[in-house]
Design a protein around this motif. Structure first.
Motif, PDB file in Angstrom:
ATOM      1  N   TYR A 159       0.865  -1.178   0.000  1.00 29.57           N
ATOM      2  CA  TYR A 159       0.000   0.000   0.000  1.00 29.57           C
ATOM      3  C   TYR A 159       0.901   1.227   0.000  1.00 29.57           C
ATOM      4  N   ALA A 160       0.943   1.935  -1.119  1.00 31.13           N
ATOM      5  CA  ALA A 160       1.892   3.046  -1.220  1.00 31.13           C
ATOM      6  C   ALA A 160       1.397   4.102  -2.202  1.00 31.13           C
ATOM      7  N   GLU A 181       9.403   5.479   0.918  1.00 28.05           N
ATOM      8  CA  GLU A 181       9.470   5.028   2.314  1.00 28.05           C
ATOM      9  C   GLU A 181       8.280   4.127   2.645  1.00 28.05           C
ATOM     10  N   ALA A 182       7.109   4.422   2.078  1.00 27.91           N
ATOM     11  CA  ALA A 182       5.925   3.595   2.328  1.00 27.91           C
ATOM     12  C   ALA A 182       6.150   2.173   1.828  1.00 27.91           C
ATOM     13  N   ASP A 229       3.447  10.615  -2.590  1.00 27.37           N
ATOM     14  CA  ASP A 229       4.060  11.271  -1.433  1.00 27.37           C
ATOM     15  C   ASP A 229       3.076  12.062  -0.579  1.00 27.37           C
ATOM     16  N   VAL A 274       8.488   0.451   4.222  1.00 26.36           N
ATOM     17  CA  VAL A 274       7.786   0.086   5.453  1.00 26.36           C
ATOM     18  C   VAL A 274       6.955  -1.174   5.237  1.00 26.36           C
ATOM     19  N   ASN A 275       6.236  -1.231   4.119  1.00 26.87           N
ATOM     20  CA  ASN A 275       5.459  -2.428   3.787  1.00 26.87           C
ATOM     21  C   ASN A 275       6.334  -3.670   3.800  1.00 26.87           C
ATOM     22  N   ARG A 331       6.404   8.030  -0.995  1.00 28.46           N
ATOM     23  CA  ARG A 331       5.969   6.703  -1.447  1.00 28.46           C
ATOM     24  C   ARG A 331       7.083   5.677  -1.293  1.00 28.46           C
ATOM     25  N   LYS A 366      -5.089   5.496   3.062  1.00 23.60           N
ATOM     26  CA  LYS A 366      -4.535   6.563   2.235  1.00 23.60           C
ATOM     27  C   LYS A 366      -4.565   6.176   0.757  1.00 23.60           C
ATOM     28  N   VAL A 383       0.882  10.037   2.028  1.00 24.17           N
ATOM     29  CA  VAL A 383       1.444   9.303   3.169  1.00 24.17           C
ATOM     30  C   VAL A 383       1.988  10.239   4.241  1.00 24.17           C
ATOM     31  N   LEU A 430      -1.891   3.074   5.690  1.00 25.55           N
ATOM     32  CA  LEU A 430      -1.485   3.156   4.295  1.00 25.55           C
ATOM     33  C   LEU A 430      -2.590   2.666   3.363  1.00 25.55           C
ATOM     34  N   LEU A 462       4.794   9.451   7.044  1.00 25.39           N
ATOM     35  CA  LEU A 462       5.960   9.023   6.274  1.00 25.39           C
ATOM     36  C   LEU A 462       6.384  10.136   5.316  1.00 25.39           C
TER      37      LEU A 462
END
Length: 289
Positions: A189-190, A205-206, A193, A209-210, A203, A231, A196, A228, A200
């Motif tokens: 899920y990203a 970084e998202a 920018d 993180v996932n 994108r 979002k 998030v 996420l 965060l």
């Protein structure tokens, strides 16, 4: 027909309401439904073919199989357009059969992969192998393994403009069927920018993180994944509104009384409601079905 990968029914109202508010002349009903499978290749055959998941020996649409797109194109006189951003429902597995125009963003392994390409296509489940290859080759660079909804809309706009004079204008008196499949709610899920922040930075970084969370998933990680997911849903809802406006503009028609818009999903997504995450053959619960 708009299909959204991994859209849960209890989250669908947000998407549904966004469309109704944007296009007040569209009258809609939000109805619950059960999927026939907990994965894309077990649920989608029931969308387009007369077969249940158990009747399909493989997630491949052969040329001899009767499909919704074939019936509409060959027997009902429809002009049919299909856009898929999921390798499980791409032309690799025959999902383009019956469509007048079809795009899957060239979801094929490039010829430059040589022997690897041949090996993957000869496996029992080429789409699964293709997705895994995409995931490990692309997500490792912290990029999405699928086109997001903005790119899907651009693809639709490009196709309509490219073929407007010789196909769409010539078929102005024919009925039109469009199928669009979005992947924004699928792991990872990203969204872009701006969606998030401030939790965060962007994108990239998202996606990181996932990947990091899923390696050692615990209950406390679910809050971040849900954040996420929501979002991504907000981003997608805006893109679907854009899609409808885009179709009206490029086709020079109003989506009104003579148009039916179906918004549905192949399956949902589990967030530990029953101790499980994602969508697998084990997640046979309401949040996925």
């Amino acid at each position: 027909l708009i299909t959204v990968d991994c859209l849960r029914y209890d989250y669908s109202k947000m998407l549904f309401d966004k469309i109704i508010r944007a296009f007040k002349y569209i009258k809609g009903v939000n109805m619950p439904a059960l999927t026939n499978g907990t994965t894309t290749f077990t649920s989608f055959p029931t969308f387009f073919t007369p077969f249940s998941p158990l009747e399909m020996k493989a997630p491949v649409i052969g040329k001899s199989i009767s499909t919704l797109s074939k019936i509409l194109t060959n027997h009902a006189g429809y002009l049919t357009l299909g856009i898929s951003s999921n390798p499980y429902i791409s032309s690799v597995l025959g999902w383009n059969n019956g469509f007048t125009l079809f795009s899957d963003f060239n979801m094929h392994i490039p010829k430059s992969y040589g022997k690897l390409r041949n090996i993957v296509y000869n496996l029992p489940e080429p789409a699964l192998s293709l997705y895994r290859l995409m995931r490990y080759k692309i997500i490792r660079r912290y990029k999405l393994p699928y086109p997001d909804s903005s790119n899907v809309n651009k693809e639709i706009e490009g196709i309509i403009k490219k073929y407007h004079n010789n196909i769409f204008r010539a078929a102005k008196n024919r009925s039109l069927f469009i199928w669009v499949h979005y992947m924004d709610l699928h792991f990872p899920y990203a969204p872009p920018d701006d969606y998030v922040k401030p939790i965060l930075k962007n994108r990239r970084e998202a996606i990181r993180v996932n990947e990091n969370v899923i390696k050692n998933l615990r209950l406390e990680h679910i809050k971040m994944l849900k954040y996420l997911y929501l979002k991504a849903l907000k981003y997608l809802s805006e893109r679907i509104v854009e899609l409808i406006a885009l179709l009206e503009d490029t086709l020079q028609a109003t989506i009104g009384e003579d148009t039916i818009v179906f918004l549905t999903s192949d399956h949902g997504e589990a967030f530990f409601e029953h101790g499980l995450y994602g969508h697998t053959h084990e997640t046979i619960y309401g949040e996925v079905l």
